[in-house]
Write a protein that holds these residues in place. Structure first.
Motif, PDB file in Angstrom:
ATOM      1  N   VAL A  69       0.822  -1.212   0.000  1.00 31.76           N
ATOM      2  CA  VAL A  69       0.000   0.000   0.000  1.00 31.76           C
ATOM      3  C   VAL A  69       0.858   1.265   0.000  1.00 31.76           C
ATOM      4  O   VAL A  69       0.558   2.234  -0.708  1.00 31.76           O
ATOM      5  N   ASP A  70       1.945   1.264   0.764  1.00 31.02           N
ATOM      6  CA  ASP A  70       2.745   2.474   0.895  1.00 31.02           C
ATOM      7  C   ASP A  70       3.553   2.790  -0.359  1.00 31.02           C
ATOM      8  O   ASP A  70       3.882   3.960  -0.605  1.00 31.02           O
ATOM      9  N   GLY A  73       0.320   1.321  -3.920  1.00 27.58           N
ATOM     10  CA  GLY A  73      -1.026   1.870  -3.819  1.00 27.58           C
ATOM     11  C   GLY A  73      -2.077   0.889  -4.310  1.00 27.58           C
ATOM     12  O   GLY A  73      -1.771  -0.059  -5.045  1.00 27.58           O
ATOM     13  N   THR A  98      -6.986   2.751   5.081  1.00 31.93           N
ATOM     14  CA  THR A  98      -6.782   2.796   3.633  1.00 31.93           C
ATOM     15  C   THR A  98      -8.085   3.263   2.997  1.00 31.93           C
ATOM     16  O   THR A  98      -9.105   2.580   3.071  1.00 31.93           O
TER      17      THR A  98
END
Length: 286
Positions: A69-70, A73, A98
């Protein structure tokens, strides 16, 4: 070239390739999105059942999630097998942080009846995971496990949906694929005959209702159906569809996958995630 929409699955691994992470990634590929994974547990699993399961530490799950995610994405997240209360709570916290749609498949047991969620984790699913869901997709057994509501006819689907929505998801999709043929009352109270030849699901947010019907295919090879449907919904949401649009498209996809399911090993074979690429299968998928 620009990257396709990205979807993250947080689920267990199925060594037989029919369900779990493997089914999720196949579905995402088939629907034109980039699939990524957070593995929560490893199972020894085949067409006959689950021979063993080993959950990963919370820190390993959290590290996988943050890594994806970091940097890369995501446009949508889908959850499946989470195994324990500790994992459920950690994943729920990650999802809440998120800002993308989350599809929660509250996996309790495998297609063969093997437990995939500790009984002690049920309250965490109710109070932590479901409130973080954009769409919750329980089957009838999972509805009973989570809410105590037993669905015996199409007329019970509304009651089941209300019980699930009470825990906080924005939408509930109650999967009625295993409903028996019978008579119930829906849509204004009129008595209707439910055909055993149809698989009926109810999608609702408590005010809007969508009844989704598709042919019920006489095919026992349905391993991975729930994982596939939830992943298909997440894929369509990542591409910008509304929840009703995404669920309708996912229902069409999974109906074709069930129709094309094939024998594998000595037990229940998987649905065919690549059915749309095979003209001879898609023509009869309905």
């Amino acid at each position: 070239m620009s990257a396709p929409a990205r979807v993250l699955t947080v689920a267990g691994s199925d060594s037989g390739g029919g369900a779990g992470i493997q089914a999720d990634l196949k579905t995402m590929l088939a629907l034109g999105v980039h699939g990524m994974s957070v593995i929560t547990a490893v199972t020894a699993q085949n067409s006959l059942g689950v021979q063993g399961a080993w959950e990963l530490p919370v820190e390993a799950v959290r590290a996988q999630y943050r890594s994806v995610v970091d940097d890369i994405g995501v446009q949508a997240v889908k959850t499946g097998m989470l195994a324990s209360a500790e994992l459920v709570e950690a994943v729920a916290e990650l999802i809440r942080g998120t800002d993308v749609p989350a599809v929660v498949d509250p996996v309790g047991v495998s297609k063969h009846g093997d437990p995939l969620l500790a009984a002690s984790a049920l309250d965490s699913v109710r109070t932590r995971l479901l409130p973080a869901a954009t769409v919750a997709t329980p089957n009838l057994d999972e509805v009973a496990q989570l809410t105590g509501v037993r669905v015996e006819s199409e007329a019970d689907l509304r009651r089941a949906a209300a019980a699930v929505l009470a825990y906080g998801p924005r939408w509930a999709l109650i999967k009625g694929g295993h409903l028996p043929e019978g008579t119930g009352r829906v849509g204004g109270g009129q008595a209707v005959r439910m055909s055993g030849s149809q698989a009926v699901d109810l999608l609702t947010d408590g005010s809007e209702e969508y009844w989704l019907r598709a042919p019920r295919h006489d095919n026992r090879h349905t391993h991975g159906t729930g994982c596939t449907l939830a992943s298909a919904i997440a894929s369509q949401l990542a591409k910008g569809q509304s929840v009703p649009e995404a669920v309708a498209a996912a229902k069409e996809y999974v109906t074709g996958a069930i129709a094309a399911g094939f024998a594998l090993g000595g037990g229940i074979g998987p649905v065919d995630h690549g059915w749309a690429f095979r003209p001879q299968c898609s023509e009869g998928a309905g």
